[in-house]
Design an enzyme around this catalytic site. Structure first.
Site, PDB file in Angstrom:
ATOM      1  N   ILE A 190       0.829  -1.210   0.000  1.00 12.16           N
ATOM      2  CA  ILE A 190       0.000   0.000   0.000  1.00 12.16           C
ATOM      3  C   ILE A 190       0.867   1.266   0.000  1.00 12.16           C
ATOM      4  O   ILE A 190       1.497   1.602   1.012  1.00 12.16           O
ATOM      5  CB  ILE A 190      -1.011   0.005   1.180  1.00 12.16           C
ATOM      6  CG1 ILE A 190      -1.813  -1.311   1.184  1.00 12.16           C
ATOM      7  CG2 ILE A 190      -1.924   1.235   1.091  1.00 12.16           C
ATOM      8  CD1 ILE A 190      -2.561  -1.629  -0.111  1.00 12.16           C
TER       9      ILE A 190
ATOM     10  N   GLU B 232      -0.887  -0.843 -10.223  1.00 11.68           N
ATOM     11  CA  GLU B 232      -2.141  -0.300 -10.789  1.00 11.68           C
ATOM     12  C   GLU B 232      -2.581  -1.063 -12.042  1.00 11.68           C
ATOM     13  O   GLU B 232      -3.093  -0.488 -13.006  1.00 11.68           O
ATOM     14  CB  GLU B 232      -2.031   1.208 -11.018  1.00 11.68           C
ATOM     15  CG  GLU B 232      -1.835   1.893  -9.682  1.00 11.68           C
ATOM     16  CD  GLU B 232      -2.343   3.306  -9.586  1.00 11.68           C
ATOM     17  OE1 GLU B 232      -3.161   3.724 -10.414  1.00 11.68           O
ATOM     18  OE2 GLU B 232      -1.923   3.982  -8.635  1.00 11.68           O
TER      19      GLU B 232
HETATM   20  N1  CAA Z   1     -15.444   1.238 -14.782  1.00  9.74           N
HETATM   21  C1  CAA Z   1     -16.667   0.903 -14.302  1.00  9.74           C
HETATM   22  N2  CAA Z   1     -17.031  -0.375 -14.071  1.00  9.74           N
HETATM   23  C2  CAA Z   1     -16.150  -1.346 -14.374  1.00  9.74           C
HETATM   24  C3  CAA Z   1     -14.861  -1.060 -14.891  1.00  9.74           C
HETATM   25  C4  CAA Z   1     -14.527   0.304 -15.103  1.00  9.74           C
HETATM   26  N3  CAA Z   1     -13.335   0.650 -15.587  1.00  9.74           N
HETATM   27  N4  CAA Z   1     -14.198  -2.214 -15.078  1.00  9.74           N
HETATM   28  C5  CAA Z   1     -15.035  -3.203 -14.704  1.00  9.74           C
HETATM   29  N5  CAA Z   1     -16.207  -2.686 -14.276  1.00  9.74           N
HETATM   30  C6  CAA Z   1     -17.395  -3.413 -13.807  1.00  9.74           C
HETATM   31  C7  CAA Z   1     -17.938  -4.272 -14.950  1.00  9.74           C
HETATM   32  O1  CAA Z   1     -18.843  -3.538 -15.740  1.00  9.74           O
HETATM   33  C8  CAA Z   1     -18.627  -5.397 -14.196  1.00  9.74           C
HETATM   34  O2  CAA Z   1     -19.877  -4.923 -13.725  1.00  9.74           O
HETATM   35  P1  CAA Z   1     -21.144  -5.947 -13.514  1.00  9.74           P
HETATM   36  O3  CAA Z   1     -20.723  -6.860 -12.400  1.00  9.74           O
HETATM   37  O4  CAA Z   1     -22.254  -5.025 -13.153  1.00  9.74           O
HETATM   38  O5  CAA Z   1     -21.311  -6.658 -14.813  1.00  9.74           O
HETATM   39  C9  CAA Z   1     -17.727  -5.571 -12.968  1.00  9.74           C
HETATM   40  O6  CAA Z   1     -17.020  -4.343 -12.807  1.00  9.74           O
HETATM   41  C10 CAA Z   1     -16.767  -6.741 -13.116  1.00  9.74           C
HETATM   42  O7  CAA Z   1     -15.939  -6.487 -14.243  1.00  9.74           O
HETATM   43  P2  CAA Z   1     -15.112  -7.606 -15.026  1.00  9.74           P
HETATM   44  O8  CAA Z   1     -16.043  -8.736 -15.351  1.00  9.74           O
HETATM   45  O9  CAA Z   1     -14.378  -6.945 -16.139  1.00  9.74           O
HETATM   46  O10 CAA Z   1     -14.102  -8.112 -13.891  1.00  9.74           O
HETATM   47  P3  CAA Z   1     -12.919  -9.147 -13.961  1.00  9.74           P
HETATM   48  O11 CAA Z   1     -12.931  -9.978 -12.747  1.00  9.74           O
HETATM   49  O12 CAA Z   1     -12.925  -9.863 -15.280  1.00  9.74           O
HETATM   50  O13 CAA Z   1     -11.609  -8.219 -13.802  1.00  9.74           O
HETATM   51  C11 CAA Z   1      -9.714  -6.911 -14.410  1.00  9.74           C
HETATM   52  C12 CAA Z   1     -11.166  -7.394 -14.734  1.00  9.74           C
HETATM   53  C13 CAA Z   1      -9.479  -5.887 -15.512  1.00  9.74           C
HETATM   54  C14 CAA Z   1      -8.684  -8.017 -14.518  1.00  9.74           C
HETATM   55  C15 CAA Z   1      -9.685  -6.226 -13.029  1.00  9.74           C
HETATM   56  O14 CAA Z   1      -9.830  -7.168 -12.002  1.00  9.74           O
HETATM   57  C16 CAA Z   1      -8.414  -5.429 -12.783  1.00  9.74           C
HETATM   58  O15 CAA Z   1      -8.285  -4.284 -13.231  1.00  9.74           O
HETATM   59  N6  CAA Z   1      -7.446  -6.027 -12.035  1.00  9.74           N
HETATM   60  C17 CAA Z   1      -6.229  -5.306 -11.636  1.00  9.74           C
HETATM   61  C18 CAA Z   1      -6.363  -4.699 -10.286  1.00  9.74           C
HETATM   62  C19 CAA Z   1      -5.367  -3.605 -10.076  1.00  9.74           C
HETATM   63  O16 CAA Z   1      -5.140  -2.751 -10.920  1.00  9.74           O
HETATM   64  N7  CAA Z   1      -4.784  -3.571  -8.898  1.00  9.74           N
HETATM   65  C20 CAA Z   1      -3.879  -2.531  -8.551  1.00  9.74           C
HETATM   66  C21 CAA Z   1      -4.006  -2.179  -7.118  1.00  9.74           C
HETATM   67  S1  CAA Z   1      -3.849  -0.492  -6.738  1.00  9.74           S
HETATM   68  C22 CAA Z   1      -2.228  -0.085  -6.834  1.00  9.74           C
HETATM   69  O17 CAA Z   1      -1.387  -0.730  -7.386  1.00  9.74           O
HETATM   70  C23 CAA Z   1      -2.004   1.266  -6.255  1.00  9.74           C
HETATM   71  C24 CAA Z   1      -0.638   1.567  -5.793  1.00  9.74           C
HETATM   72  O18 CAA Z   1      -0.370   1.513  -4.597  1.00  9.74           O
HETATM   73  C25 CAA Z   1       0.358   2.114  -6.733  1.00  9.74           C
END
Ligand code: CAA
Length: 380
Positions: free
Chosen positions: A155, A361
């Protein structure tokens, strides 16, 4: 042809000036000694850099995503660690700004956006990074509060944050739809900062574990509705990815400038190595890719400022810019030869700093999932 407005230009110059005076001279020492520049971060808040996408009525500078991107690039150019600190602080405001109620905005968003309180964003569990739906951190409804147990890892800002946006599981049967978002104050009972990570790069940024041990979160600190946590995280990450893309461009530009400088100074075979085609081509490729990355991130930021959906553009910008930063760091180090591999030259730090940009991210692989889904949507 897209041009920066005079206000955007001014913000860029202000950030550049600040970075030159307050970051560049100390970046090497802060990296070496793992010093988190708390006072400098406070000054950035005073300049409006910690709430750039938050409207003025909620304490932000209301400058917008394009200004945010160019300012962050300037900060990261001088110190990539401070770049990620700023990026995560701005990202942490998005859940409250987009999904919070008026009371939450007044109480939490205002001090975050003014930089009085630093924000963090806690999604990742030790066993759930790319797949937040599989997290173990659990929030159980106990009437007028939620009881939270679990650990959040990697975090950014966590050890210095006054407010943490937490994503936890409220309904284990529902996967992504069983997650909820909460606002945590660092004083809440049962909340502790765990171990500080010793990182390869970005060593002046703060990366810690957060521990929730029967932590009580008042009911009124739920953001939006139960079950909206995944969506809230994804919406926030769309903006976050503009931030990391901008940070990557800052790192890549620093690599390019270091490579040019060194290739002018270094003489081999009786002339500057910069006169050799092998080096000139590396510099040309770096400059071209950086320019392309810059347009991608500006396009994502401009869409955000226009109120349009920018998920695809933000992922493209993050994917491309982070990989460009890594290629630029590789080439800049190559130009430096053996000197690039020792700590006397800035390029060694840039090489380490660039590495994580394709990971956090959302990894490059996750960005490709997002992009491919977006571009094939019409077919599915
Ligand atoms: N905006 C709005 N809604 C969204 C969205 C977006 N960009 N992306 C997905 N959703 C919604 C979908 O519409 C869906 O809605 P419903 O349930 O109503 O149908 C729901 O969310 C689920 O979406 P997916 O089916 O696409 O979900 P998934 O399980 O297939 O996951 C993924 C997709 C792209 C792999 C996602 O899990 C992801 O982005 N994973 C990476 C996580 C990440 O980035 N972690 C980083 C942590 S933070 C960090 O690193 C900060 C730091 O300290 C530097």
């Amino acid at each position: 042809m897209f041009q920066l407005t005079s206000e955007q230009e001014m913000i860029m110059l202000m950030a550049r000036d600040f970075a030159k005076k307050e970051l560049e001279p100390y970046a090497e020492e802060r990296d070496r000694e793992e010093i988190f520049p708390e006072d400098t971060v406070k000054k950035m808040g005073e300049l409006g850099l910690m709430g750039m996408m938050v409207p003025v009525e909620y304490g932000g500078s209301g400058a917008g995503a394009v200004s945010y991107s160019i300012a962050l690039t300037e900060i990261a150019y001088a110190c990539a660690s401070t770049g990620v600190t700023m990026s995560v602080a701005n990202l942490s405001e998005e859940p409250i700004l987009k999904f919070g109620n008026e009371e939450q905005k007044e109480k939490y968003l205002v001090p975050m956006a003014t930089g009085e309180v630093l924000g963090a964003f806690a999604v990742t569990d030790p066993g759930a990074g790319s797949d937040p739906g599989s997290m173990n951190t659990r929030a159980v409804d106990k009437g007028d509060y939620y009881l939270v147990n679990g650990t959040k890892s990697f975090i950014t800002n966590g050890g210095y944050a006054g407010v943490i946006n937490l994503i936890a599981k409220t309904n284990p049967e529902k996967g992504n739809r069983g997650l909820s978002a909460f606002i945590v104050e660092k004083e809440f009972p049962g909340f502790h900062v765990g171990k500080k990570e010793k990182k390869m790069g970005l060593r002046a940024s703060n990366t810690v574990e957060l521990i929730f041990d029967d932590c009580r979160i008042p009911k009124e600190n739920l953001i939006g509705k139960e079950g909206q946590g995944f969506k809230i995280a994804m919406v926030a990450l769309d903006s976050g990815r503009i931030g990391i893309a901008s940070q990557s461009i800052g790192i890549a530009r620093a690599c390019l400038d270091e490579a040019i400088k060194y290739s002018r100074d270094r003489k081999q075979f009786g002339k500057s190595i910069g006169s050799f085609q092998a080096i000139r081509w590396m510099i040309a490729d770096m400059a071209t890719e950086i320019e392309a990355a810059r347009w991608l991130v500006l396009s994502a930021a401009d869409k955000k400022d226009s109120g349009l959906r920018f998920t695809k553009e933000a992922s493209m910008a993050k994917l491309f810019a982070s990989e460009v930063a890594n290629r630029a760091a590789y080439k800049a180090l190559q130009v430096h030869g053996g000197y690039g591999y020792i700590k006397d030259f800035r390029v060694e730090r840039l090489y380490r700093d660039a590495r994580v940009t394709t990971i956090y991210e959302g990894t490059s692989e996750v960005q490709r999932i997002v992009i491919s889904r977006e571009v094939t949507k019409a077919e599915t």
